[in-house]
Motif scaffolding. Structure first.
Motif, PDB file in Angstrom:
ATOM      1  N   MET A 191      27.159  50.251  75.233  1.00  0.00           N
ATOM      2  CA  MET A 191      28.037  49.854  76.332  1.00  0.00           C
ATOM      3  C   MET A 191      27.500  50.343  77.668  1.00  0.00           C
ATOM      4  SD  MET A 191      31.751  50.172  74.580  1.00  0.00           S
ATOM      5  CE  MET A 191      32.714  50.196  76.072  1.00  0.00           C
ATOM      6  N   ARG A 192      26.952  51.596  77.625  1.00  0.00           N
ATOM      7  CA  ARG A 192      26.355  52.126  78.857  1.00  0.00           C
ATOM      8  C   ARG A 192      25.188  51.245  79.297  1.00  0.00           C
ATOM      9  NH1 ARG A 192      26.799  57.313  77.203  1.00  0.00           N
ATOM     10  NH2 ARG A 192      24.708  57.270  76.339  1.00  0.00           N
ATOM     11  N   ASN A 193      24.329  50.879  78.309  1.00  0.00           N
ATOM     12  CA  ASN A 193      23.185  50.026  78.625  1.00  0.00           C
ATOM     13  C   ASN A 193      23.627  48.690  79.190  1.00  0.00           C
ATOM     14  OD1 ASN A 193      21.494  51.980  77.735  1.00  0.00           O
ATOM     15  ND2 ASN A 193      20.978  50.988  75.794  1.00  0.00           N
ATOM     16  N   GLU A 194      24.668  48.126  78.570  1.00  0.00           N
ATOM     17  CA  GLU A 194      25.169  46.829  79.018  1.00  0.00           C
ATOM     18  C   GLU A 194      25.654  46.913  80.459  1.00  0.00           C
ATOM     19  OE1 GLU A 194      25.071  43.880  78.019  1.00  0.00           O
ATOM     20  OE2 GLU A 194      26.574  42.914  79.290  1.00  0.00           O
ATOM     21  N   GLN A 195      26.314  48.041  80.755  1.00  0.00           N
ATOM     22  CA  GLN A 195      26.819  48.214  82.111  1.00  0.00           C
ATOM     23  C   GLN A 195      25.667  48.298  83.108  1.00  0.00           C
ATOM     24  OE1 GLN A 195      29.456  51.508  82.285  1.00  0.00           O
ATOM     25  NE2 GLN A 195      30.464  50.814  84.148  1.00  0.00           N
ATOM     26  N   THR A 196      24.648  49.083  82.732  1.00  0.00           N
ATOM     27  CA  THR A 196      23.477  49.196  83.601  1.00  0.00           C
ATOM     28  C   THR A 196      22.830  47.835  83.796  1.00  0.00           C
ATOM     29  OG1 THR A 196      23.127  51.268  82.456  1.00  0.00           O
ATOM     30  CG2 THR A 196      21.399  50.570  83.949  1.00  0.00           C
ATOM     31  N   ARG A 197      22.718  47.104  82.681  1.00  0.00           N
ATOM     32  CA  ARG A 197      22.091  45.786  82.754  1.00  0.00           C
ATOM     33  C   ARG A 197      22.856  44.886  83.724  1.00  0.00           C
ATOM     34  NH1 ARG A 197      22.076  40.719  80.738  1.00  0.00           N
ATOM     35  NH2 ARG A 197      24.233  41.033  80.152  1.00  0.00           N
ATOM     36  N   GLN A 198      24.199  44.918  83.599  1.00  0.00           N
ATOM     37  CA  GLN A 198      25.015  44.075  84.477  1.00  0.00           C
ATOM     38  C   GLN A 198      24.837  44.450  85.940  1.00  0.00           C
ATOM     39  OE1 GLN A 198      28.876  42.932  83.905  1.00  0.00           O
ATOM     40  NE2 GLN A 198      28.382  41.805  82.056  1.00  0.00           N
ATOM     41  N   GLU A 199      24.812  45.785  86.167  1.00  0.00           N
ATOM     42  CA  GLU A 199      24.650  46.215  87.555  1.00  0.00           C
ATOM     43  C   GLU A 199      23.306  45.777  88.121  1.00  0.00           C
ATOM     44  OE1 GLU A 199      25.579  50.386  87.486  1.00  0.00           O
ATOM     45  OE2 GLU A 199      27.674  49.881  87.083  1.00  0.00           O
ATOM     46  N   LEU A 200      22.252  45.938  87.270  1.00  0.00           N
ATOM     47  CA  LEU A 200      20.910  45.528  87.708  1.00  0.00           C
ATOM     48  C   LEU A 200      20.884  44.035  87.999  1.00  0.00           C
ATOM     49  CD1 LEU A 200      18.438  47.502  85.443  1.00  0.00           C
ATOM     50  CD2 LEU A 200      18.631  47.565  87.925  1.00  0.00           C
ATOM     51  N   LEU A 201      21.493  43.283  87.071  1.00  0.00           N
ATOM     52  CA  LEU A 201      21.514  41.833  87.217  1.00  0.00           C
ATOM     53  C   LEU A 201      22.210  41.433  88.518  1.00  0.00           C
ATOM     54  CD1 LEU A 201      20.720  39.386  85.449  1.00  0.00           C
ATOM     55  CD2 LEU A 201      23.110  39.233  84.841  1.00  0.00           C
ATOM     56  N   LYS A 202      23.323  42.113  88.757  1.00  0.00           N
ATOM     57  CA  LYS A 202      24.074  41.826  89.972  1.00  0.00           C
ATOM     58  C   LYS A 202      23.198  42.079  91.195  1.00  0.00           C
ATOM     59  CE  LYS A 202      28.895  42.225  91.242  1.00  0.00           C
ATOM     60  NZ  LYS A 202      30.157  42.743  90.808  1.00  0.00           N
ATOM     61  N   LYS A 203      22.462  43.201  91.126  1.00  0.00           N
ATOM     62  CA  LYS A 203      21.571  43.545  92.233  1.00  0.00           C
ATOM     63  C   LYS A 203      20.499  42.486  92.415  1.00  0.00           C
ATOM     64  CE  LYS A 203      21.707  48.450  93.043  1.00  0.00           C
ATOM     65  NZ  LYS A 203      21.232  49.720  92.532  1.00  0.00           N
TER      66      LYS A 203
ATOM     67  N   ILE B 182      20.555  39.357  91.474  1.00  0.00           N
ATOM     68  CA  ILE B 182      21.131  38.106  91.978  1.00  0.00           C
ATOM     69  C   ILE B 182      21.454  38.236  93.467  1.00  0.00           C
ATOM     70  CG2 ILE B 182      23.189  36.649  91.875  1.00  0.00           C
ATOM     71  CD1 ILE B 182      23.087  36.801  88.896  1.00  0.00           C
ATOM     72  N   THR B 183      22.063  39.362  93.845  1.00  0.00           N
ATOM     73  CA  THR B 183      22.396  39.552  95.261  1.00  0.00           C
ATOM     74  C   THR B 183      21.130  39.583  96.109  1.00  0.00           C
ATOM     75  OG1 THR B 183      24.095  41.004  94.385  1.00  0.00           O
ATOM     76  CG2 THR B 183      23.889  40.914  96.762  1.00  0.00           C
ATOM     77  N   ALA B 184      20.122  40.317  95.596  1.00  0.00           N
ATOM     78  CA  ALA B 184      18.880  40.417  96.357  1.00  0.00           C
ATOM     79  C   ALA B 184      18.253  39.043  96.533  1.00  0.00           C
ATOM     80  CB  ALA B 184      17.906  41.348  95.642  1.00  0.00           C
ATOM     81  N   GLN B 185      18.280  38.250  95.453  1.00  0.00           N
ATOM     82  CA  GLN B 185      17.687  36.913  95.511  1.00  0.00           C
ATOM     83  C   GLN B 185      18.428  36.043  96.525  1.00  0.00           C
ATOM     84  OE1 GLN B 185      18.721  34.290  92.438  1.00  0.00           O
ATOM     85  NE2 GLN B 185      16.669  33.427  92.211  1.00  0.00           N
TER      86      GLN B 185
ATOM     87  N   LEU C 134      29.614  38.102  85.596  1.00  0.00           N
ATOM     88  CA  LEU C 134      29.559  39.147  86.622  1.00  0.00           C
ATOM     89  C   LEU C 134      30.813  39.132  87.494  1.00  0.00           C
ATOM     90  CD1 LEU C 134      25.867  39.169  87.872  1.00  0.00           C
ATOM     91  CD2 LEU C 134      27.057  40.923  86.587  1.00  0.00           C
ATOM     92  N   LEU C 135      31.475  37.978  87.551  1.00  0.00           N
ATOM     93  CA  LEU C 135      32.700  37.886  88.358  1.00  0.00           C
ATOM     94  C   LEU C 135      33.936  37.912  87.451  1.00  0.00           C
ATOM     95  CD1 LEU C 135      31.378  35.173  90.798  1.00  0.00           C
ATOM     96  CD2 LEU C 135      31.815  37.558  91.340  1.00  0.00           C
ATOM     97  N   ASN C 136      33.749  38.472  86.246  1.00  0.00           N
ATOM     98  CA  ASN C 136      34.832  38.593  85.265  1.00  0.00           C
ATOM     99  C   ASN C 136      35.403  37.249  84.834  1.00  0.00           C
ATOM    100  OD1 ASN C 136      34.712  41.414  85.409  1.00  0.00           O
ATOM    101  ND2 ASN C 136      35.942  41.339  87.285  1.00  0.00           N
ATOM    102  N   GLY C 137      34.602  36.222  84.942  1.00  0.00           N
ATOM    103  CA  GLY C 137      35.094  34.901  84.565  1.00  0.00           C
ATOM    104  C   GLY C 137      34.733  34.550  83.136  1.00  0.00           C
ATOM    105  N   SER C 138      35.119  33.347  82.735  1.00  0.00           N
ATOM    106  CA  SER C 138      34.755  32.892  81.400  1.00  0.00           C
ATOM    107  C   SER C 138      33.904  31.634  81.529  1.00  0.00           C
ATOM    108  CB  SER C 138      36.005  32.604  80.576  1.00  0.00           C
ATOM    109  OG  SER C 138      36.682  31.499  81.120  1.00  0.00           O
ATOM    110  N   PHE C 139      32.932  31.521  80.621  1.00  0.00           N
ATOM    111  CA  PHE C 139      32.013  30.387  80.648  1.00  0.00           C
ATOM    112  C   PHE C 139      31.999  29.741  79.277  1.00  0.00           C
ATOM    113  CE2 PHE C 139      27.925  28.451  79.905  1.00  0.00           C
ATOM    114  CZ  PHE C 139      27.680  27.762  81.085  1.00  0.00           C
ATOM    115  N   THR C 140      32.236  28.447  79.225  1.00  0.00           N
ATOM    116  CA  THR C 140      32.223  27.739  77.947  1.00  0.00           C
ATOM    117  C   THR C 140      31.388  26.482  78.108  1.00  0.00           C
ATOM    118  OG1 THR C 140      34.519  28.421  77.718  1.00  0.00           O
ATOM    119  CG2 THR C 140      33.695  26.843  76.107  1.00  0.00           C
ATOM    120  N   ILE C 141      30.595  26.191  77.086  1.00  0.00           N
ATOM    121  CA  ILE C 141      29.857  24.932  77.129  1.00  0.00           C
ATOM    122  C   ILE C 141      30.170  24.178  75.850  1.00  0.00           C
ATOM    123  CG2 ILE C 141      27.735  26.011  76.224  1.00  0.00           C
ATOM    124  CD1 ILE C 141      26.249  24.072  78.166  1.00  0.00           C
TER     125      ILE C 141
END
Lengths: 384, 215
Positions: free
Chosen positions: A150-162, A164-167, A345-352
């Motif tokens: 869970m800690r890793n997942e959180q770090t991953r999400q934060e990195l991803l957010k960074k 995406i924001t940086a991009q 990342l925005l706490n939403g849900s995605f379905t395909i």
């Protein structure tokens, strides 16, 4: 009639050992009674052969029988109680084990049994305790692993957010730069050339300058197109809806598909920058996938902005695909993963939803936290 | 002889301003009376110089062109001509709402600008032709052939249509109505045939128009 039945039932629900002991004692009592009858008959025969008067025989037998019955009853009562006591002690380790197993099953992993002596039951108890130790150890290890995951997942999400924001920030910066700096310089160049063209009389030179001016003009248009592709200024300056409208128009024109954009909106207030960017990029990725894979004729983009959430649906009537069977390394999978990550990342849900021949539908739902209605948003059930 | 058109240049790009100034001054009926590099400066210069036309950029540090346009219209009679890189009809729409008299793209500054200034000075409106076309297109929404509200949808189809219009996934609809996803898909296909449409968006509109869902 009912009482003996009840007693029988209660015996049946008693521990196993008690059942055995009571059965044995019952047999003993019955045997005792039969032996007594036999003895009495024998005694009467012997006495009769000795010519002892019948009255004396009868009274002796009566006294003897009475004493024997009383003794039997007393002995039976003592026997039953003794048996119950013995049964209680014999079955205690088993009951303890059952109790401890129940506790472990209910999640109390610290439950253990106390063992006495070296018999089979004691061995069973020791083995049980060892098993409980192992379960406790493995559970602790598993919990630690889950925590780490869970800690890793959180770090991953934060990195991803960074990332995406940086991009996005970089895209905004380059787009603005192209727009404001490169664009302005090219415009200056065009105007300068125009000025030069007006002042010169030599037709040859006028022709050359005019060509240069056209080149600068074409370049300016290219720069503008590039800037819009990177990050349309409309998205920042005016809003999500016109930005999606523009994007759809360009796509529909370039790839000859019919894109219908339908918006339902209660509140005209603009969404947060993060949400707008995510929705815009998801539409972009969705339409890119449609052009790449779907061979669709009709595409719907639906945006439903409510007080507590925003729903985006992109649907096509193309060839569809088996959602379960998309390889992880495929471009399409990466595209889908990207859309999903942005949503999560925005706490939403995605379905395909898709299957061969059925087209493809993407459902995105992002909860909104607008000023003033935060409380309602918090109470509302999660989007989905 | 008519007096020349007094023009104020507002753009944050110095080189561009000087180029424009030379280009415009080369026409004898136009005179550039001043320059400003931001919205704030433009407002001051307008009070001081009383230009006939303000040539205004949209993207500028500080007060941008759109805000400046609103303020200019509040304080003066000057006509405003936008000169911008933004080739989106949304900007044009906004500028028109704020009372702009002309909208020229920098991409066409060399060919259209002089003409535009003259037209605006004459009280006409000049809008980039490509953009005007897009704007007109975006305002025209052909009313799709109204579907017959009595389209013989079965009760079950009406339920499915309502749930689709509310944005539920096929799986959610299947769970709600206790039917299979395949059945939902075939209901959907049949609804689309019955109400004569090809897209989900049209189904939603149909549902809205016929009161299956509220706006």
């Amino acid at each position: 009639m009912r009482r003996p039945l009840k007693i029988l039932m209660s015996i049946n629900s008693n521990p196993f050992a008690v059942k055995v002991v009571i059965t044995v004692i019952a047999f003993a009592a019955v045997s005792c009674f039969i032996v007594m009858l036999e003895l009495t008959r024998h005694f009467r025969e012997v006495m009769t052969s000795l010519n002892i008067p019948k009255e004396i025989i009868d009274s002796s037998i009566a006294v003897f029988s009475q004493q024997l019955v009383i003794t039997t009853v007393i002995l039976t009562i003592i026997g039953v109680n003794g048996a119950l006591l013995v049964a209680y002690f014999v079955t205690k380790p088993i009951r303890d084990l059952a109790e401890a197993s129940k506790k472990i099953a209910q999640g109390d992993l610290s439950a253990r049994v106390t063992t006495w002596g070296h018999d089979e039951l004691a061995k069973l108890g020791q083995t049980f305790n060892q098993m409980a130790d192992s379960i406790e150890k493995f559970t602790a290890e598993r919990e630690a692993l889950v925590k780490e995951l869970m800690r890793n997942e959180q770090t991953r999400q934060e990195l991803l957010k960074k990332v995406i924001t940086a991009q996005e920030d970089e895209r905004i910066r380059i787009s603005r730069e192209l727009h404001d700096e490169t664009g302005q310089s090219l415009t200056s160049l065009i105007i300068g050339l125009k000025l030069l063209e007006d002042e010169i009389n030599d037709p040859k030179q006028v022709q050359a300058i005019s060509e240069l001016r056209n080149l600068a003009s074409t370049t300016l248009k290219e720069v503008h197109r590039l800037a819009v592709e990177l990050r349309p200024t409309v998205l920042d300056d005016i809003g999500l809806i016109p930005a999606i409208e523009r994007f759809n128009q360009t796509y529909a024109r370039n790839y000859n598909i019919d894109i219908d954009f339908h918006v339902q909106q209660k509140n005209k207030e603009r969404l947060s920058g993060e949400v707008e960017t995510a929705l815009y990029r998801i539409v972009q990725e969705g339409l890119t996938n449609i052009v790449k894979y779907a061979k669709a004729k009709n595409v719907s983009v639906l945006l439903d902005i409510r007080d507590t959430c925003v729903k985006l649906i992109v649907e096509d009537d193309g060839v569809g695909f088996d959602v379960e069977k998309v390889g992880y390394a495929e471009d399409r999978h990466l595209g889908i993963a990207g859309m999903k990550e942005r949503t999560l990342l925005l706490n939403g849900s995605f379905t395909i939803e898709s299957s061969p021949g059925q087209g493809t539908t993407i459902y995105v739902c992002i909860p909104l936290q607008r000023s003033g209605i935060n409380e309602i948003a918090n109470q509302a059930p999660p989007c989905g | 002889m008519k007096s020349p058109i007094k023009l104020l240049l507002v753009d944050d790009h110095t080189v561009l301003r000087s180029g424009l100034r030379m280009l415009l001054n080369s026409h004898k009926d136009i005179v550039v009376v001043g320059e400003a590099e931001s919205g704030e400066e433009a407002l001051e210069k307008i009070k001081e110089l009383k230009p006939d036309i303000v040539l205004l950029d949209i993207s500028m540090p500080g007060m941008g062109g759109m805000t400046a346009l609103q303020k200019i219209k509040e304080i003066s009679e000057a006509k405003v001509l936008m000169l911008t890189m933004h080739a989106d009809e949304e900007y044009l729409k906004e500028a028109l709402e704020f009372g702009v008299s002309g909208y020229v793209l920098k991409q066409a500054a060399d060919t259209e600008l002089i003409q535009a200034i003259k037209e605006v000075a004459n009280g006409q409106v000049h809008v980039d032709s490509g953009l005007a076309q897009n704007l007109v297109k975006s305002m025209y929404h052909p009313s799709k052939q109204k579907n017959d509200s009595d389209s013989n949808l079965t009760d079950r189809e009406k339920e499915v249509l309502k749930l689709i219009a509310l944005g539920h996934t096929n799986k959610e609809i299947a769970e709600t109505l206790m039917i299979s996803v395949k059945t939902v898909e075939s209901h959907k296909t049949r609804i689309m045939e019955k109400i004569n449409c090809q897209k989900r968006s049209e189904m939603v509109r149909y549902a809205l128009e016929n009161g299956y869902i509220n706006t």
